[in-house]
Design an enzyme around this catalytic site. Structure first.
Site, PDB file in Angstrom:
ATOM      1  N   TYR A 165     -34.977 -30.599  35.822  1.00 47.69           N
ATOM      2  CA  TYR A 165     -33.809 -30.139  35.065  1.00 47.69           C
ATOM      3  C   TYR A 165     -32.692 -29.775  36.033  1.00 47.69           C
ATOM      4  O   TYR A 165     -32.941 -29.074  37.014  1.00 47.69           O
ATOM      5  CB  TYR A 165     -34.155 -28.916  34.198  1.00 47.69           C
ATOM      6  CG  TYR A 165     -34.009 -29.249  32.732  1.00 47.69           C
ATOM      7  CD1 TYR A 165     -32.753 -29.536  32.211  1.00 47.69           C
ATOM      8  CD2 TYR A 165     -35.105 -29.324  31.891  1.00 47.69           C
ATOM      9  CE1 TYR A 165     -32.599 -29.895  30.880  1.00 47.69           C
ATOM     10  CE2 TYR A 165     -34.963 -29.672  30.564  1.00 47.69           C
ATOM     11  CZ  TYR A 165     -33.709 -29.961  30.061  1.00 47.69           C
ATOM     12  OH  TYR A 165     -33.556 -30.317  28.753  1.00 47.69           O
ATOM     13  N   GLU A 184     -29.068 -29.035  34.899  1.00 50.44           N
ATOM     14  CA  GLU A 184     -27.798 -28.834  34.180  1.00 50.44           C
ATOM     15  C   GLU A 184     -26.733 -28.331  35.157  1.00 50.44           C
ATOM     16  O   GLU A 184     -27.002 -27.442  35.971  1.00 50.44           O
ATOM     17  CB  GLU A 184     -27.980 -27.812  33.060  1.00 50.44           C
ATOM     18  CG  GLU A 184     -28.684 -28.378  31.854  1.00 50.44           C
ATOM     19  CD  GLU A 184     -28.844 -27.346  30.746  1.00 50.44           C
ATOM     20  OE1 GLU A 184     -28.456 -26.178  30.926  1.00 50.44           O
ATOM     21  OE2 GLU A 184     -29.385 -27.727  29.682  1.00 50.44           O
ATOM     22  N   ASP A 207     -12.207 -49.196  28.888  1.00 47.49           N
ATOM     23  CA  ASP A 207     -13.665 -49.220  28.851  1.00 47.49           C
ATOM     24  C   ASP A 207     -14.073 -50.578  29.423  1.00 47.49           C
ATOM     25  O   ASP A 207     -14.054 -51.588  28.734  1.00 47.49           O
ATOM     26  CB  ASP A 207     -14.132 -49.048  27.396  1.00 47.49           C
ATOM     27  CG  ASP A 207     -15.635 -49.150  27.255  1.00 47.49           C
ATOM     28  OD1 ASP A 207     -16.311 -49.518  28.238  1.00 47.49           O
ATOM     29  OD2 ASP A 207     -16.143 -48.872  26.154  1.00 47.49           O
ATOM     30  N   THR A 217     -20.405 -48.846  31.325  1.00 47.42           N
ATOM     31  CA  THR A 217     -21.860 -48.765  31.397  1.00 47.42           C
ATOM     32  C   THR A 217     -22.227 -49.165  32.820  1.00 47.42           C
ATOM     33  O   THR A 217     -21.405 -49.730  33.554  1.00 47.42           O
ATOM     34  CB  THR A 217     -22.541 -49.735  30.415  1.00 47.42           C
ATOM     35  OG1 THR A 217     -22.045 -51.049  30.671  1.00 47.42           O
ATOM     36  CG2 THR A 217     -22.277 -49.368  28.968  1.00 47.42           C
ATOM     37  N   LYS A 248     -24.713 -53.551  32.811  1.00 51.43           N
ATOM     38  CA  LYS A 248     -24.328 -54.926  32.448  1.00 51.43           C
ATOM     39  C   LYS A 248     -24.034 -55.684  33.750  1.00 51.43           C
ATOM     40  O   LYS A 248     -24.943 -55.940  34.528  1.00 51.43           O
ATOM     41  CB  LYS A 248     -23.158 -54.890  31.472  1.00 51.43           C
ATOM     42  CG  LYS A 248     -23.495 -54.174  30.159  1.00 51.43           C
ATOM     43  CD  LYS A 248     -22.356 -54.233  29.182  1.00 51.43           C
ATOM     44  CE  LYS A 248     -22.721 -53.672  27.838  1.00 51.43           C
ATOM     45  NZ  LYS A 248     -22.535 -52.230  27.700  1.00 51.43           N
ATOM     46  N   ARG A 262     -29.743 -48.453  32.833  1.00 55.01           N
ATOM     47  CA  ARG A 262     -28.967 -48.159  31.622  1.00 55.01           C
ATOM     48  C   ARG A 262     -28.276 -46.816  31.809  1.00 55.01           C
ATOM     49  O   ARG A 262     -28.935 -45.828  32.154  1.00 55.01           O
ATOM     50  CB  ARG A 262     -29.868 -48.076  30.391  1.00 55.01           C
ATOM     51  CG  ARG A 262     -30.831 -49.210  30.211  1.00 55.01           C
ATOM     52  CD  ARG A 262     -31.391 -49.234  28.823  1.00 55.01           C
ATOM     53  NE  ARG A 262     -30.339 -49.632  27.919  1.00 55.01           N
ATOM     54  CZ  ARG A 262     -29.903 -50.877  27.788  1.00 55.01           C
ATOM     55  NH1 ARG A 262     -30.451 -51.857  28.474  1.00 55.01           N
ATOM     56  NH2 ARG A 262     -28.918 -51.158  26.959  1.00 55.01           N
TER      57      ARG A 262
END
Ligand SMILES: Cc1ncc(COP(=O)(O)O)c(C=O)c1O
Length: 426
Positions: free
Chosen positions: A47, A49, A193, A219, A222, A228
């Site tokens: 974790y 954060e 984008d 992203t 691609k 991903r």
């Protein structure tokens, strides 16, 4: 704990499926083995954060270094001042970006989904169309090119707070300077984008949005060939125009608003195993090997478009500048749905896609979208594009002939043996 045979058998089957097929989904690619390895590591347990050096949990000294490497490398790739590598996906990157700069009910202007845009650019079924007030521009019927006059007119009449460019199914370069010009007239932000063509932009094979767009999202899976995920970038940081101050009365920069919008605005703990894989992929992007790869992607797309057109297929806009093309199948009397389903039976994977001014529903469509990033990763060159188009054409021209479809499937399997995928895996 016993090995989960059920799930791992299916994972093995998926690898075999990927090995045997011709993968033409424009948004897919095959990462390097080291990118996949980075994802399957102990980092998934952590974790973290917050951001490097400013975490809400202990034990972050290693993941801090990894996340910083990802940030530094992607900034180097795109020569930009700001990067946030935490968005879990492209949609999350866009959600955070909009959260940082818009208020609920603000107007946004994007490319219509039915003309090649993306759900997160204002579709009524997506957060972007529910929280904000969407307006759309399209492409010109005669040319299939973005209708910049329409964009300018909508911008001037509706005065959106944000103009979005970038697309999921558009094969041409974009005139970012022209979009910025009208945005400045109406005091709007511009977001590019670049999820689809990011790999080509990284190596200068398409115009760069960074000079003209306030924000760039992408992203990473691609054409960037990473895991991903999503990223948010800015060429230069700037003072936020909302007058937001910290407790000491200092004006906060845009970078601060963006970071806050990712965490805690729209996400919790970052996926540090994925961020490690992003760091590895960004390292690969900096190599000459990637330049060779992405240059081949562009050459292959052009060779494929030419081969399709020679067989009488209609490519929207008459060709491609990037890694994909949109084919209108109406002159062949085949729907996108039927084409996708039948090609799937021959182990050729692509997706049905609405074409501009489509008269069929999004579940049926008149077209298919074809992309070459994945088959280029497998090692295909221009001459192979003709063979792939011949396979597709044979299936489509014999769409109800199961014997021929089954024959092509076997030919595809044999053909793909020349292009090994993850040979180090069993
Ligand atoms: C232009 C564009 N933006 C955003 C996305 C969303 O990315 P993700 O599926 O990672 O949420 C996509 C995905 O196809 C896309 O094409």
């Amino acid at each position: 704990m016993q090995k989960d045979k059920l799930v791992f058998d299916l994972i093995d089957q998926e690898l075999e499926r990927q090995r045997n097929g011709i993968e033409l989904i424009a948004s897919e690619n095959f990462t390097s083995l080291q990118v996949m390895e980075a994802m399957g590591t102990s980092l998934t347990n952590k974790y973290a954060e917050g951001y490097p050096g400013k975490r809400y949990y202990g034990g972050c000294e290693i993941v801090d270094q990894i996340e910083q490497i990802a940030i530094d490398r992607v900034k180097q790739v795109f020569n930009c001042a700001y990067a946030n590598v935490q968005p879990h996906s492209g949609a999350q990157a866009n959600a955070a970006l909009m959260m940082a700069i818009l208020q609920p009910g603000d107007k946004i202007l994007g490319l219509d989904l039915s003309m090649g845009g993306h759900l997160t650019h204002g579709s009524p079924v997506n957060f972007s169309g529910k929280i904000y007030k969407p307006f759309f521009y399209g492409v010109k019927k005669e040319t299939g090119l973005i209708d910049y006059e329409m964009l300018e007119e909508k911008a001037r009449t509706e005065k959106p707070a944000l103009i979005i460019c970038g697309a999921s199914a558009y094969s041409r370069d974009i005139d970012y300077a022209r979009i910025r010009k009208v945005a400045d007239e109406i005091n709007a932000f511009v977001l590019c984008d670049m999820a689809h063509p990011a790999g080509l932009i990284a190596k200068g094979l398409l115009s760069s949005p960074f000079e003209h767009c306030h924000f760039v999202t992408s992203t990473t899976h691609k054409t960037l060939r990473g895991p991903r995920g999503g990223i948010i970038l800015m060429k230069t940081d700037f003072e936020n125009p909302f007058g937001l101050k910290d407790p000491k009365g200092n004006i906060r920069m845009m970078s601060h608003l963006l970071d806050m919008a990712v965490f805690p605005g729209t996400q919790g703990g970052p996926l540090e195993h994925v961020i490690a894989a992003k760091a590895v992929a960004f390292g690969e992007l900096l190599t000459d090997e990637f330049t060779v790869y992405i240059t081949q992607v562009q050459k292959n797309a052009q060779a494929m478009a030419k081969a399709f057109m020679a067989k009488g297929y209609e490519i929207i806009s008459g060709g491609t500048d990037n890694h994909l093309m949109l084919i209108d199948l109406r002159n062949k009397n085949i729907t996108g749905k039927k084409a996708q389903e039948t090609l799937d039976k021959a182990h050729i994977t692509l997706n049905k896609n609405a074409v501009p001014f489509d008269d069929k529903s999004p579940f049926v469509t008149s077209g298919i979208r074809v992309g070459v990033p994945a088959i280029t990763t497998r090692g295909m060159k221009e001459t192979d594009m003709q063979i792939v188009v011949d396979f597709i054409d044979e299936v489509l021209m014999n769409i109800d002939n199961e014997t021929i479809v089954a024959k092509v499937k076997e030919e595809v399997k044999t053909f793909m043996k020349q292009f090994p995928l993850y040979p180090a895996l069993k």
